[in-house]
Structure formats: C-alpha cells, structure tokens
Design a protein around this motif. Structure first.
Motif, PDB file in Angstrom:
ATOM      1  N   LEU A   1      14.404   6.221 -13.039  1.00 18.34           N
ATOM      2  CA  LEU A   1      13.036   6.508 -13.464  1.00 18.34           C
ATOM      3  C   LEU A   1      12.586   5.487 -14.503  1.00 18.34           C
ATOM      4  O   LEU A   1      13.407   4.868 -15.180  1.00 18.34           O
ATOM      5  N   VAL A   2      11.272   5.322 -14.607  1.00 22.44           N
ATOM      6  CA  VAL A   2      10.748   4.402 -15.606  1.00 22.44           C
ATOM      7  C   VAL A   2      11.063   4.929 -16.998  1.00 22.44           C
ATOM      8  O   VAL A   2      10.753   6.077 -17.338  1.00 22.44           O
ATOM      9  N   ASP A   3      11.699   4.086 -17.805  1.00 19.16           N
ATOM     10  CA  ASP A   3      12.059   4.452 -19.173  1.00 19.16           C
ATOM     11  C   ASP A   3      10.870   4.110 -20.078  1.00 19.16           C
ATOM     12  O   ASP A   3      10.795   3.024 -20.653  1.00 19.16           O
ATOM     13  N   LYS A   4       9.934   5.050 -20.181  1.00 16.85           N
ATOM     14  CA  LYS A   4       8.702   4.777 -20.909  1.00 16.85           C
ATOM     15  C   LYS A   4       8.937   4.555 -22.394  1.00 16.85           C
ATOM     16  O   LYS A   4       8.264   3.726 -23.021  1.00 16.85           O
ATOM     17  N   LYS A   5       9.875   5.267 -22.966  1.00 22.79           N
ATOM     18  CA  LYS A   5      10.152   5.102 -24.385  1.00 22.79           C
ATOM     19  C   LYS A   5      10.579   3.667 -24.687  1.00 22.79           C
ATOM     20  O   LYS A   5      10.069   3.024 -25.613  1.00 22.79           O
ATOM     21  N   THR A   6      11.500   3.154 -23.885  1.00 24.34           N
ATOM     22  CA  THR A   6      11.961   1.778 -24.061  1.00 24.34           C
ATOM     23  C   THR A   6      10.835   0.792 -23.780  1.00 24.34           C
ATOM     24  O   THR A   6      10.657  -0.197 -24.496  1.00 24.34           O
ATOM     25  N   MET A   7      10.051   1.055 -22.726  1.00 27.81           N
ATOM     26  CA  MET A   7       8.968   0.151 -22.349  1.00 27.81           C
ATOM     27  C   MET A   7       7.948   0.019 -23.480  1.00 27.81           C
ATOM     28  O   MET A   7       7.546  -1.097 -23.846  1.00 27.81           O
ATOM     29  N   TYR A   8       7.539   1.154 -24.058  1.00 27.20           N
ATOM     30  CA  TYR A   8       6.539   1.087 -25.123  1.00 27.20           C
ATOM     31  C   TYR A   8       7.116   0.475 -26.391  1.00 27.20           C
ATOM     32  O   TYR A   8       6.410  -0.228 -27.126  1.00 27.20           O
ATOM     33  N   ALA A   9       8.399   0.715 -26.648  1.00 27.76           N
ATOM     34  CA  ALA A   9       9.024   0.114 -27.828  1.00 27.76           C
ATOM     35  C   ALA A   9       9.103  -1.401 -27.686  1.00 27.76           C
ATOM     36  O   ALA A   9       8.798  -2.152 -28.625  1.00 27.76           O
ATOM     37  N   ARG A  10       9.504  -1.885 -26.506  1.00 28.27           N
ATOM     38  CA  ARG A  10       9.582  -3.332 -26.275  1.00 28.27           C
ATOM     39  C   ARG A  10       8.189  -3.953 -26.319  1.00 28.27           C
ATOM     40  O   ARG A  10       8.003  -5.054 -26.854  1.00 28.27           O
ATOM     41  N   ALA A  11       7.215  -3.243 -25.755  1.00 29.91           N
ATOM     42  CA  ALA A  11       5.844  -3.763 -25.772  1.00 29.91           C
ATOM     43  C   ALA A  11       5.333  -3.882 -27.209  1.00 29.91           C
ATOM     44  O   ALA A  11       4.667  -4.859 -27.567  1.00 29.91           O
ATOM     45  N   ALA A  12       5.657  -2.899 -28.049  1.00 24.58           N
ATOM     46  CA  ALA A  12       5.227  -2.949 -29.446  1.00 24.58           C
ATOM     47  C   ALA A  12       5.829  -4.162 -30.157  1.00 24.58           C
ATOM     48  O   ALA A  12       5.161  -4.822 -30.965  1.00 24.58           O
ATOM     49  N   GLU A  13       7.087  -4.473 -29.851  1.00 25.66           N
ATOM     50  CA  GLU A  13       7.730  -5.647 -30.450  1.00 25.66           C
ATOM     51  C   GLU A  13       7.024  -6.935 -30.023  1.00 25.66           C
ATOM     52  O   GLU A  13       6.799  -7.835 -30.840  1.00 25.66           O
ATOM     53  N   LEU A  14       6.668  -7.014 -28.737  1.00 19.23           N
ATOM     54  CA  LEU A  14       5.990  -8.214 -28.236  1.00 19.23           C
ATOM     55  C   LEU A  14       4.595  -8.350 -28.832  1.00 19.23           C
ATOM     56  O   LEU A  14       4.155  -9.457 -29.167  1.00 19.23           O
ATOM     57  N   LEU A  15       3.889  -7.237 -28.963  1.00 19.11           N
ATOM     58  CA  LEU A  15       2.550  -7.280 -29.553  1.00 19.11           C
ATOM     59  C   LEU A  15       2.613  -7.706 -31.012  1.00 19.11           C
ATOM     60  O   LEU A  15       1.747  -8.450 -31.492  1.00 19.11           O
ATOM     61  N   ALA A  16       3.648  -7.252 -31.718  1.00 19.68           N
ATOM     62  CA  ALA A  16       3.817  -7.685 -33.106  1.00 19.68           C
ATOM     63  C   ALA A  16       4.108  -9.180 -33.167  1.00 19.68           C
ATOM     64  O   ALA A  16       3.653  -9.880 -34.077  1.00 19.68           O
TER      65      ALA A  16
ATOM     66  N   VAL B   1       2.969 -11.504 -31.209  1.00 22.10           N
ATOM     67  CA  VAL B   1       1.735 -12.273 -31.019  1.00 22.10           C
ATOM     68  C   VAL B   1       0.643 -11.850 -32.006  1.00 22.10           C
ATOM     69  O   VAL B   1      -0.513 -12.218 -31.870  1.00 22.10           O
ATOM     70  N   ARG B   2       1.050 -11.022 -32.990  1.00 24.36           N
ATOM     71  CA  ARG B   2       0.146 -10.582 -34.063  1.00 24.36           C
ATOM     72  C   ARG B   2      -1.077  -9.850 -33.520  1.00 24.36           C
ATOM     73  O   ARG B   2      -2.207 -10.012 -34.007  1.00 24.36           O
ATOM     74  N   LEU B   3      -0.859  -9.028 -32.501  1.00 33.07           N
ATOM     75  CA  LEU B   3      -1.957  -8.269 -31.903  1.00 33.07           C
ATOM     76  C   LEU B   3      -1.834  -6.810 -32.331  1.00 33.07           C
ATOM     77  O   LEU B   3      -0.889  -6.110 -31.955  1.00 33.07           O
ATOM     78  N   ASP B   4      -2.789  -6.354 -33.104  1.00 35.61           N
ATOM     79  CA  ASP B   4      -2.741  -5.015 -33.689  1.00 35.61           C
ATOM     80  C   ASP B   4      -3.443  -4.012 -32.784  1.00 35.61           C
ATOM     81  O   ASP B   4      -4.530  -3.524 -33.084  1.00 35.61           O
ATOM     82  N   VAL B   5      -2.832  -3.717 -31.641  1.00 37.34           N
ATOM     83  CA  VAL B   5      -3.319  -2.660 -30.754  1.00 37.34           C
ATOM     84  C   VAL B   5      -2.130  -1.823 -30.324  1.00 37.34           C
ATOM     85  O   VAL B   5      -0.980  -2.287 -30.327  1.00 37.34           O
TER      86      VAL B   5
END
Length: 645
Positions: A201-216, A218-222
């Motif tokens: 199954l899609v591991d949403k917790k990991t996906m959103y955590a990794r996405a947050a790291e990538l957004l940080a 690129v200095r994107l505050d969303v």
C-alpha cells in the motif's frame, strides 16, 4: 565541433552526445549535434527558439529517439545530492543486483532501481536493457577515482522512455509543467514512485514526510498536502524542482527554470544548483537570460539552426554569445522608433487621435472593498506604444482582459475611436479593431493541434467566408504572406502549431491579429520565454505597427523592455493606476517608486507589511532588488530584468 573538451572544470564525463541528428516531416530539428557533460559541472545550452534545444533535451529524457548519432552515459553512479548517499563497501554483495563481492570496488552509493530488476552480475548503476554497447575508446569497469580528465566507463544507450531516462539517473525539469492540478504537492512529487508499505500500500506518512524535506530544501513554504491547483506559477516551478530532486539524479536538465521566478526565488534556485554541482551532479541549464550564464555556468554549448556551432567558457562576453546564437551582431536591443524621434528629422510626427479610451474601469473582488482593479483611466493614441508596468498581481492582465471583453467589469467604459464597446463582448471588440496577444500563448492564444494556416486566419474567419463556405485559397495566400513577413520557421502552412518553437508560436499569435487589420494590439508579456533574436524581430514589428498608424498597449514584467519600447508608461499598484510617466521621466527608480506605492499613499517602506519582490537591472549591470514579506500568492512574482543586460 568535437563532442568532448577535456580542458574544462568538473570531474569525469557523465554524458556524451555524438553527431545526433533528428528530422520531423519537412524539418531537420538537429543536425550532427555534439554535447558533453561532466560531474560537478553546469553546462549551459544556449540558442534561439527553434535552434533544437527542446528536441535535444527530449531525446535525453526519452521523448524522442535520434535518427543518427549516439548517446553515451557513464555506468557508474555518482554521489547522491546533498550527501544522502548510502555507502556500499566493495566486500559486500548487492542483494538487488545479485552481484558477487568485489574487494576492488570503490565505496559507492547504492544504485537506484525504481522497482525494476537488475541483471545478475550487472555493474552498479546499469539497469536492465539500458546499456547496449561500449563507447569507443573507453575502459570497462567501475573502478577508478573521480579526478577530472580520467577516462570514464561510457556506454552507448537507447533511451526509449522517461522510465529509461530515470533508470539512467537523468531527470528533466521542463519549461511546461508536468503536474496534476487535482493531486497534492506530495502526490505530484512522487507520482508513479510512491513509497510502499510491506503490504504494497502507499505509505502516505513516509511520502508526506519526504515531500516536506524536499520542499524545505527548495525553500518552499507550503504544505505537502496542498493541492497543486491552488498554487501560483512560481510555486509550481519550485514543486517541479523538488520533484526532480526526489529522483536523486546524476544528470539534471533544467529548461528555462527561472522564467517565472522572482529575484529572491532565482537566488534560491541558484543556491540549490550550486549545492547539486558541489555534490557531483552534472547539470544542463537552458536559459535566455544571458546574465545567468556567467553567474552559474562553467561551459556553454551554442546551437543554431539545429547544429552545435560553438563550445565556449561561461565567461564569454554577452555580445559574442548573442553573435554565436543568432549568427549576426545585434546593435540595438530595443530598436524603438518613437514619434518624437522620426527617421526624417525635418518631418516631425506626433501621436494621432486616441484609438483606445478607458474611463473609470472597475471590477469588484471576491472580498468586499478589495477590488480587482478600480477607477482605471487611460488612453492610447495612434502611432504610440504605451507600456503598462507594475508588480505581478497589480491587475495589469485583468485590465487588459476586461478591455478586450474576455472578463467582466462592473463599472466604467471602453471606447475605440470614440465608439463605446459593449461589456464582455469579444466579437464586438474584434470588429472594432482590438486584438489581444495573451500571456499564455499556448493555452489562450493558439489552437495547438490546428495548422499554422488555420491559426493565422482564425481572427478573420468571417471575412474569408462567403455563403457559408470558407475561401481556403484566400486563407492560404494571406497566411503565407504574413508567415513570410514574420519569418516564421516552418515546414509548411499545414504544420501543427504545437510543433513550433516558443518564439515562432508567438509570431503566429501576433500574425493572427495582423491579418485581422487590428487597430490596437494589446501585448501581454510578448517576449517571455523567447530568445534575444526573436525579441528584436517582435520589437521591429511593433515599430512597423505604430509607423502605420496603429497603437500598442504592452504589458511586461521585463522592466528594461517597458522602458526601452514605450512612449509612455502607466504604472499600476494593487489594482489602481499609481501614475503615468513620459518617455523622458520613465526610469527604473521612478517606475518602482510608483509600483510599490499603496493606493492613495506614499511608496512602501521597508518596515511596512505590504510586500513585493522585484528584480530589475540596467545595461550597466546596476540592479535594484526590493524584498519585503508577503504571503499573497498573487504577488509572489514581480518585475524581472531583461534577458540581455
């Protein structure tokens, strides 16, 4: 030119393109192109629209395959960006690759498999079906150091799809975004590559955590849970960059990544690029902003008419880069012939009668008391260019669309040659002689799958119709004439509009209104994303229009362009006209003072909460950066400098 230059900065060779040729029906897009890329290098790819840049990067990303020539890629994986590599010692077998222990192997990051099996005993980083045969004159094996000039294990590859490119460690950030509006930021970043649980199954917790790291990064505050459809253009660009970083690519291709970014966002992007370069990533960087080349690049390959004509250091003079790119010297960047500066001094010419008159134009906003624009008064006379300047989000495009009848307005009047136009009636505006070249030429200015002929004659279809039948012969003659006048690069009038380069597509949109005998042409960001040569051609066309007694209202976030081509400059701030400047009065400081002025107040000071981010520059390289703080996505982009400074 040769495909490799050993006397360049960077480490081992990552990628080589040798003698690549690609033809489409009636057009040879690439003709014997050579290119090389090394670890830790930013290699700038420069050329006019239609020079072959897009075709080349689509070849490297799997969208096209070469007719002739070879693409070779280094089989050894490089360090992961940001130092996040997972060490793998030579004495340990790779369970995914099924290989045997190799005590001589270097410590390398584990290869990225993307879920695809690797052949037994495969060399690290070489995926199933990706590599076909050795490159000529190159050694085998993954051993060896990272020093510059060392022979790398290049192998010829066939890149048949985006998945092939990804397995080879090649990621591309296209000028046109590849994002799904209905999905969240995180879902877009990991689309097709979502982390999975042990149950599949899609591991949403990991996906959103990794996405947050990538957004940080690129200095994107969303929030990574934000739907992409709610983001502005500049933030979409940063999401695309985060998506590319998630691939941990060894080769990163960036196509016009700064075109929609503010100066602060450009600096953020440059910081990211430098970090990637320091981590050993090879970067192919495409830009029309020549000042970015010296600031970021190491080498430059110049394409012209589908051929690689030169490889030069990034420190090469801008005038020489322009000459290499367009094949001629451009003596005037903004060749505006103003009515007060006629070619024949003894015959002075003044602007004519008003063609367009706007009075009290107002559109209410969604929030009571906060209009989209209000009390807009101005006129444009025959034979003049009026620039409409201001920060992105000031309401310039909204005013233009309302004048043309695309969008509603709640109060005020629009007159053409003294006759009032009906509100919200595009047909009436066209019949009166108005034309609009929209900011989004692909989405709003063209029918991409229609032919050049159909696009050019679309605005005069009524005139070419007799008794319910379209006179195709007349259409063909008029379309051919205007295509020749505008020097549109094409295989023929039957060619689909989507296959043209950006500059030629823009000529097509303008040509449509030339055939419609437009009295006043509204140009919204007329030169965004096109090369310096095509820009000058559009400027010369503006001169021809005004010389024939027509009028032009030009909106541009390129402030030097506004100053260089306008007879008068109107400046908008927060939905209102903040002031008007004559050609003599219009300077960067004067425009920015008005653009930052709140309605009915003084120019915004640094300690206020009203914000914008601007980036302007002069030919003497003097720049003005105004940075204040805002969370309003409509104002996340602002005026940017010219492509040639």
């Amino acid at each position: 030119m040769t495909g490799v230059n050993d006397d360049v900065p960077g480490g081992r060779e990552l990628l080589r393109v040798e003698g690549v040729t690609k033809s489409f029906p009636g057009v040879r897009a690439l003709d014997g192109v050579d290119l090389s890329l090394r670890t830790g290098e930013v290699h700038v790819l420069l050329g006019e629209n239609g020079a072959g840049k897009s075709t080349l990067i689509k070849m490297l990303s799997g969208a096209h395959r070469p007719d002739v020539g070879r693409i070779l890629v280094d089989g050894r994986p490089g360090p992961k960006p940001g130092g996040q590599s997972t060490p793998r010692t030579g004495g340990q077998p790779d369970p995914k690759a099924g290989g045997q222990p190799n005590p001589k192997a270097n410590t390398l990051p584990a290869p990225k498999t993307s879920g695809h099996p690797v052949k037994p005993n495969a060399r690290p980083g070489i995926q199933d079906g990706a590599y076909e045969r050795e490159g000529r004159g190159e050694g085998r094996g993954a051993g060896g150091g990272e020093g510059g000039g060392e022979s790398a294990a290049l192998r010829e590859v066939q890149i048949r799809s985006a998945q092939d490119a990804e397995r080879l460690g090649i990621a591309t950030i296209y000028q046109e975004f590849n994002l799904v509006p209905g999905l969240t930021v995180a879902e877009n970043i990991f689309l097709g590559r979502q982390p999975r649980t042990a149950l599949g199954l899609v591991d949403k917790k990991t996906m959103y955590a990794r996405a947050a790291e990538l957004l940080a990064r690129v200095r994107l505050d969303v929030s990574p849970r934000t739907p992409v459809g709610e983001l502005g253009i500049a933030r979409l660009q940063m999401v695309e960059i985060a998506k590319a970083l998630s691939l941990e690519a060894r080769v990163l291709i960036m196509d016009e990544p700064t075109a929609v970014l503010t100066s602060e966002e450009v600096e953020t992007l440059f910081t990211i690029v430098r970090e990637l370069r320091d981590a050993g990533v090879g970067i192919i960087f495409i830009t029309h902003h020549l000042e970015e080349i010296g600031a970021l690049g190491d080498r430059v390959t110049v394409l012209r008419d589908g051929r690689s004509v030169a490889e030069v250091p990034a420190s090469t003079d801008e005038d020489e880069l322009i000459r290499l790119m367009v094949g001629r010297d451009i003596t005037e960047q903004y060749p505006r012939r103003r009515p007060e500066e006629p070619e024949e001094p003894e015959e002075p010419e003044e602007p004519g009668a008003p063609v367009l008159r706007v009075r009290g134009l107002t559109r209410n906003g969604a929030v009571a008391g906060v209009p989209v624009f209000a009390d807009i008064d101005f006129e444009v006379r025959a034979g003049e260019v009026v620039g409409l300047a201001g920060l992105v989000g000031a309401g310039r495009t909204e005013v233009a669309r309302a004048v043309f009848g695309v969008d509603r307005y709640d109060a005020g009047t629009v007159e053409i040659d003294g006759a009032q136009l009906a509100r919200g009636d595009v047909r009436a505006a066209m019949r009166a002689g108005l034309g609009l070249v929209p900011e989004d030429r692909k989405g709003q200015g063209l029918v991409l799958d229609a032919s050049l002929q159909d696009n050019l004659t679309l605005a005069r279809l009524d005139r070419d119709t007799r008794g319910g039948l379209v006179d195709r012969s007349a259409q063909r003659r008029s379309a051919a004439a205007v295509a020749e006048q505008l020097k549109v690069r094409m295989s023929g009038l039957a060619q689909p509009a989507r296959t043209l380069s950006g500059g030629n597509q823009q000529k097509l949109v303008i040509g449509k209104w030339l055939l419609a005998d437009t009295r006043l042409l509204i140009l919204d960001e007329p030169t965004r994303g096109i090369d310096v040569g095509a820009k000058v051609e559009i400027y010369q066309l503006i001169n021809e229009l005004t010389a024939s007694g027509r009028a032009v209202l030009m909106i541009s976030s390129d402030l030097p362009e506004v100053l260089g081509m306008s007879d008068r400059v109107l400046v908008m701030s927060q939905g209102r006209l903040a002031g008007e400047l004559s050609g003599d009065e219009a300077t960067q400081d004067a425009v920015m003072e008005l653009a930052l002025q709140p309605p009915g107040g003084n120019p915004t000071s640094s300690d206020t909460n009203t914000s914008s981010d601007t980036h302007t520059s002069t030919d003497t390289h003097t720049s003005t950066d105004t940075n204040t703080n805002t969370s309003n996505d409509a104002n996340e982009s602002a005026m940017e400098g010219s492509d040639v400074r």
